[in-house]
Design a protein around this motif. Structure first.
Motif, PDB file in Angstrom:
ATOM      1  N   ALA A 183       0.886  -1.337  -0.714  1.00  0.00           N
ATOM      2  CA  ALA A 183       0.109   0.172  -0.183  1.00  0.00           C
ATOM      3  C   ALA A 183       1.178   1.103  -0.289  1.00  0.00           C
ATOM      4  O   ALA A 183       0.584   1.921  -0.780  1.00  0.00           O
ATOM      5  CB  ALA A 183      -1.417   0.142   1.291  1.00  0.00           C
ATOM      6  N   LEU A 184       1.785   1.383   0.205  1.00  0.00           N
ATOM      7  CA  LEU A 184       3.050   2.287   0.394  1.00  0.00           C
ATOM      8  C   LEU A 184       2.906   3.003  -0.438  1.00  0.00           C
ATOM      9  O   LEU A 184       2.548   4.229  -0.809  1.00  0.00           O
ATOM     10  CB  LEU A 184       4.258   1.974   1.329  1.00  0.00           C
ATOM     11  N   VAL A 219      -5.108   6.845   9.916  1.00  0.00           N
ATOM     12  CA  VAL A 219      -5.295   7.525  10.659  1.00  0.00           C
ATOM     13  C   VAL A 219      -4.900   9.308  10.674  1.00  0.00           C
ATOM     14  O   VAL A 219      -5.935   9.605  10.736  1.00  0.00           O
ATOM     15  CB  VAL A 219      -5.220   6.635  12.009  1.00  0.00           C
ATOM     16  N   ALA A 220      -3.677   9.511  10.584  1.00  0.00           N
ATOM     17  CA  ALA A 220      -3.096  10.589  10.515  1.00  0.00           C
ATOM     18  C   ALA A 220      -3.933  11.549   9.796  1.00  0.00           C
ATOM     19  O   ALA A 220      -4.437  12.584   9.881  1.00  0.00           O
ATOM     20  CB  ALA A 220      -2.105  10.553  10.530  1.00  0.00           C
ATOM     21  N   VAL A 221      -4.129  10.793   8.541  1.00  0.00           N
ATOM     22  CA  VAL A 221      -4.556  11.860   7.523  1.00  0.00           C
ATOM     23  C   VAL A 221      -5.739  12.450   7.371  1.00  0.00           C
ATOM     24  O   VAL A 221      -6.353  12.936   7.605  1.00  0.00           O
ATOM     25  CB  VAL A 221      -4.136  10.647   6.006  1.00  0.00           C
ATOM     26  N   ASN A 245       2.187   0.944   8.973  1.00  0.00           N
ATOM     27  CA  ASN A 245       2.333   2.489   9.024  1.00  0.00           C
ATOM     28  C   ASN A 245       1.367   2.575   7.973  1.00  0.00           C
ATOM     29  O   ASN A 245       0.924   4.088   8.262  1.00  0.00           O
ATOM     30  CB  ASN A 245       3.744   2.377   7.435  1.00  0.00           C
ATOM     31  N   ILE A 246       0.489   1.860   6.868  1.00  0.00           N
ATOM     32  CA  ILE A 246       0.019   2.666   5.855  1.00  0.00           C
ATOM     33  C   ILE A 246      -1.797   2.695   7.120  1.00  0.00           C
ATOM     34  O   ILE A 246      -2.055   3.428   6.963  1.00  0.00           O
ATOM     35  CB  ILE A 246      -0.724   1.587   5.159  1.00  0.00           C
ATOM     36  N   LEU A 266       4.727  13.317   7.385  1.00  0.00           N
ATOM     37  CA  LEU A 266       3.346  12.144   8.151  1.00  0.00           C
ATOM     38  C   LEU A 266       3.872  10.727   8.416  1.00  0.00           C
ATOM     39  O   LEU A 266       4.198  10.249   9.141  1.00  0.00           O
ATOM     40  CB  LEU A 266       2.950  12.702   7.377  1.00  0.00           C
ATOM     41  N   LEU A 267       4.775   9.967   7.281  1.00  0.00           N
ATOM     42  CA  LEU A 267       5.285   9.028   7.343  1.00  0.00           C
ATOM     43  C   LEU A 267       6.184   8.345   8.120  1.00  0.00           C
ATOM     44  O   LEU A 267       6.456   6.717   8.743  1.00  0.00           O
ATOM     45  CB  LEU A 267       5.799   8.631   5.460  1.00  0.00           C
TER      46      LEU A 267
END
Length: 186
Positions: A33-34, A73-75, A67-68, A56-57
């Motif tokens: 996904a990254l 969640v962060a976005v 990570n994804i 952010l990553l």
């Protein structure tokens, strides 16, 4: 033909846009996904700028968990708070969860078939290629920053070549990176 890359976000997505965006990402980036997340969030949807995505990553890689998943969640939280975080997370995991359950049922039935084994070997090679492509694109903002490139190379050598434990490498390189970044901003 490559798409232009903005330096800052150009739009604020709604919760439904976050859900649908991450649903599409989850369905199209199965197993890797990254690399596709960067393309979707930076180049196509323009929700994040190139440097914003990289920063952010970096934070999401330091946090426990996938990570994804952390990135979704962060976005989502960045644009719509808790509701956005939930919408992005649910969008990311809904499709792949259904697919994994279906594939698990099929794999249980046909796992001894050599064609299935070859299929999985091919999928692994494609995922590796996507990761290399993403790494090269993410390195682009580091041009002209030899110290940052040095830290990235140290991480590559420590993790990829010496196969040192991730936690130890992060505990050494994260404070080093923070000190370097703080020194550059003065």
């Amino acid at each position: 033909m490559s798409e232009p890359e903005p330096t800052t976000a150009t739009q604020r997505p709604s919760c439904s846009a976050l859900f649908l965006g991450f649903l599409g990402l989850g369905l199209t980036s199965f197993g890797g996904a990254l690399p596709l997340a960067r393309r979707a969030l930076v180049e196509r949807r323009r929700w994040l700028g190139e440097e914003e995505f990289t920063e952010l990553l970096g934070l999401c890689q330091f946090l426990p968990g996938g990570n994804i998943i952390n990135l979704s969640v962060a976005v989502g939280a960045r644009f719509q708070g808790v509701a956005g975080a939930l919408a992005a997370l649910l969008g990311l995991v809904a499709g792949p969860t259904a697919i994994v359950i279906g594939l698990g049922v099929i794999y249980e039935r046909f796992h001894d078939d050599p064609h299935i084994r070859h299929l999985f070997a091919g999928l692994a090679a494609a995922a590796a290629g996507l990761m290399v492509s993403m790494a090269l694109k993410m390195a682009r903002p580091l041009r002209g920053q030899p110290v940052a490139i040095g830290v990235a190379l140290l991480a590559f050598v420590a993790l990829g070549m010496l196969q040192l434990p991730l936690l130890g490498v992060m505990l050494v390189l994260t404070p080093l990176s923070v000190l370097i970044a703080a020194g550059r901003r003065r």
